[in-house]
Motif scaffolding. Structure first.
Motif, PDB file in Angstrom:
ATOM      1  N   ARG A   1      -4.571   7.190  -3.530  1.00 34.81           N
ATOM      2  CA  ARG A   1      -4.523   5.884  -2.876  1.00 34.81           C
ATOM      3  C   ARG A   1      -3.939   4.879  -3.858  1.00 34.81           C
ATOM      4  O   ARG A   1      -4.499   4.671  -4.929  1.00 34.81           O
ATOM      5  CB  ARG A   1      -5.928   5.463  -2.450  1.00 34.81           C
ATOM      6  CG  ARG A   1      -6.605   6.462  -1.529  1.00 34.81           C
ATOM      7  CD  ARG A   1      -8.084   6.161  -1.364  1.00 34.81           C
ATOM      8  NE  ARG A   1      -8.272   4.801  -0.853  1.00 34.81           N
ATOM      9  CZ  ARG A   1      -9.091   3.911  -1.399  1.00 34.81           C
ATOM     10  NH1 ARG A   1      -9.801   4.221  -2.478  1.00 34.81           N
ATOM     11  NH2 ARG A   1      -9.226   2.708  -0.868  1.00 34.81           N
TER      12      ARG A   1
ATOM     13  N   TYR B   1      -2.931   4.167   0.993  1.00 32.89           N
ATOM     14  CA  TYR B   1      -4.145   3.528   0.490  1.00 32.89           C
ATOM     15  C   TYR B   1      -5.360   3.750   1.381  1.00 32.89           C
ATOM     16  O   TYR B   1      -6.461   4.004   0.898  1.00 32.89           O
ATOM     17  CB  TYR B   1      -3.918   2.024   0.304  1.00 32.89           C
ATOM     18  CG  TYR B   1      -5.061   1.350  -0.409  1.00 32.89           C
ATOM     19  CD1 TYR B   1      -5.129   1.355  -1.803  1.00 32.89           C
ATOM     20  CD2 TYR B   1      -6.093   0.731   0.298  1.00 32.89           C
ATOM     21  CE1 TYR B   1      -6.184   0.759  -2.475  1.00 32.89           C
ATOM     22  CE2 TYR B   1      -7.152   0.131  -0.365  1.00 32.89           C
ATOM     23  CZ  TYR B   1      -7.195   0.151  -1.744  1.00 32.89           C
ATOM     24  OH  TYR B   1      -8.246  -0.436  -2.401  1.00 32.89           O
ATOM     25  N   GLY B   2      -5.168   3.622   2.680  1.00 33.74           N
ATOM     26  CA  GLY B   2      -6.329   3.753   3.552  1.00 33.74           C
ATOM     27  C   GLY B   2      -6.007   3.406   4.986  1.00 33.74           C
ATOM     28  O   GLY B   2      -4.855   3.184   5.363  1.00 33.74           O
TER      29      GLY B   2
ATOM     30  N   GLN C   1      -7.653  13.584   2.717  1.00 36.61           N
ATOM     31  CA  GLN C   1      -6.320  13.106   2.335  1.00 36.61           C
ATOM     32  C   GLN C   1      -5.877  13.826   1.067  1.00 36.61           C
ATOM     33  O   GLN C   1      -6.691  14.214   0.238  1.00 36.61           O
ATOM     34  CB  GLN C   1      -6.340  11.593   2.103  1.00 36.61           C
ATOM     35  CG  GLN C   1      -6.804  10.782   3.302  1.00 36.61           C
ATOM     36  CD  GLN C   1      -5.822  10.853   4.451  1.00 36.61           C
ATOM     37  OE1 GLN C   1      -4.610  10.868   4.244  1.00 36.61           O
ATOM     38  NE2 GLN C   1      -6.338  10.883   5.671  1.00 36.61           N
TER      39      GLN C   1
ATOM     40  N   SER D   1      -7.737  10.379  -3.992  1.00 36.32           N
ATOM     41  CA  SER D   1      -7.618  10.437  -2.531  1.00 36.32           C
ATOM     42  C   SER D   1      -8.994  10.529  -1.881  1.00 36.32           C
ATOM     43  O   SER D   1      -9.960  11.017  -2.488  1.00 36.32           O
ATOM     44  CB  SER D   1      -6.779  11.641  -2.120  1.00 36.32           C
ATOM     45  OG  SER D   1      -7.389  12.848  -2.552  1.00 36.32           O
TER      46      SER D   1
ATOM     47  N   PHE E   1      -2.595   4.736   6.081  1.00 37.26           N
ATOM     48  CA  PHE E   1      -2.272   5.711   5.028  1.00 37.26           C
ATOM     49  C   PHE E   1      -0.757   5.892   4.849  1.00 37.26           C
ATOM     50  O   PHE E   1      -0.306   6.948   4.407  1.00 37.26           O
ATOM     51  CB  PHE E   1      -2.933   7.067   5.321  1.00 37.26           C
ATOM     52  CG  PHE E   1      -4.430   7.024   5.227  1.00 37.26           C
ATOM     53  CD1 PHE E   1      -5.080   7.179   4.018  1.00 37.26           C
ATOM     54  CD2 PHE E   1      -5.196   6.812   6.370  1.00 37.26           C
ATOM     55  CE1 PHE E   1      -6.468   7.125   3.936  1.00 37.26           C
ATOM     56  CE2 PHE E   1      -6.587   6.764   6.306  1.00 37.26           C
ATOM     57  CZ  PHE E   1      -7.223   6.919   5.088  1.00 37.26           C
TER      58      PHE E   1
ATOM     59  N   ASP F   1       0.827  -1.216   0.000  1.00 43.81           N
ATOM     60  CA  ASP F   1       0.000   0.000   0.000  1.00 43.81           C
ATOM     61  C   ASP F   1       0.858   1.262   0.000  1.00 43.81           C
ATOM     62  O   ASP F   1       1.954   1.289   0.565  1.00 43.81           O
ATOM     63  CB  ASP F   1      -0.895   0.042   1.242  1.00 43.81           C
ATOM     64  CG  ASP F   1      -2.116  -0.863   1.128  1.00 43.81           C
ATOM     65  OD1 ASP F   1      -2.291  -1.499   0.078  1.00 43.81           O
ATOM     66  OD2 ASP F   1      -2.882  -0.922   2.113  1.00 43.81           O
TER      67      ASP F   1
END
Length: 270
Positions: free
Chosen positions: A115, A76-77, A111, A107, A82, A73
């Motif tokens: 992502r 990503y989340g 953010q 995003s 993140f 990632d």
């Protein structure tokens, strides 16, 4: 005569000193290192806990100096806080890195960064350049192959890292595109990845029958990498160009991801 003898002696000592220095710096006829392939499941272990420190520990303990990572990632989340995971792992290990985003999404609210989800290459040695090439995915999850040129003590090694699709037609197309790409390599090459295919599959045979690569785990029947508990599938690979020697192939039993990493020692000849 004494003068000539003295000069010859000095030359011999000088040549021996240069040979010793070259060997110490790794500039001999052979250069060895350790390669790993590891699907890290965005840093989440089988206990459901997110920990890049655990992933870094697995890599460090293995002695791997060139590592192909899948399911990485980048901003990503929440599942990965993140984080820029490739950058963070490289920092933990003191390695260079390259990242390839196969998914590049807008995003989320609050953010600023896109992502991203894809693959990474970590290397103890300098990465001279890198690029991520998207592969045919037929409307399904986008796949790609990350290509980096790594300077291993003066030897330029083409390193390819990929995570192939979940269906045979996609994998066949992706494998052919990787073959076409790797055909341009003139020196030693490595191909790491989660191929989502067993060794006797048509896709793997296509990779091996073209003469570009050999399977470093060929003949090792118990190289199971998935799932972590009672693994029954061989879907993670380290392939090398034919001139590369390998030894000490092993599956590393670690619970930091839902896959087991694999590693092998390799030798590149000048």
């Amino acid at each position: 005569m004494k003068v000539i003898t003295l000069v010859v002696s000095l030359l011999v000592v000088s040549m021996f000193s240069l040979d010793t220095q070259a060997a110490e710096k790794g500039y001999g006829k052979e250069v060895g290192t350790t390669v790993m392939s590891y699907n890290i499941h965005h840093g989440v272990g089988i206990d459901g806990e997110l920990s890049l420190n655990r992933i870094a520990d697995v890599i460090r303990d293995s002695g791997a100096e060139i590592v192909g990572l899948q399911e990485v990632d980048r901003f990503y989340g929440a599942r990965s806080d993140f984080k820029d995971q490739a950058k963070e792992l490289a920092s933990l290990l003191g390695y260079h890195y390259a990242y390839g985003a196969n998914l590049d999404l807008e995003s989320r609210e609050g953010q600023t960064n896109n992502r991203q989800y894809g693959t990474a290459i970590l290397s103890k040695y300098p990465i001279l350049h890198s690029e991520n090439i998207l592969l045919s995915s037929f409307g399904k999850e986008q796949r790609g192959v990350l290509h980096a040129v790594v300077n291993v003590r003066g030897i330029h090694v083409d390193v390819y890292n990929t995570h192939l699709g979940l269906d045979v037609p996609s994998r066949m197309a992706q494998v052919q595109e990787i073959i076409d790409l790797a055909s341009a390599s003139n020196g030693p090459a490595l191909l790491t990845g989660d191929f989502n295919a067993e060794p006797d599959s048509e896709e793997i045979q296509l990779l091996l029958d073209n003469g570009l690569f050999i399977n470093s785990f060929q003949g090792i029947d118990d190289a199971y990498t998935f799932p972590v508990f009672n693994p029954s599938e061989i879907i993670d690979y380290i392939l090398t160009s034919p001139a590369v020697q390998h030894a000490n192939q092993r599956v590393i039993h670690a619970e930091a991801s839902d896959h087991l990493p694999i590693a092998t020692d390799v030798i590149f000849k000048r």
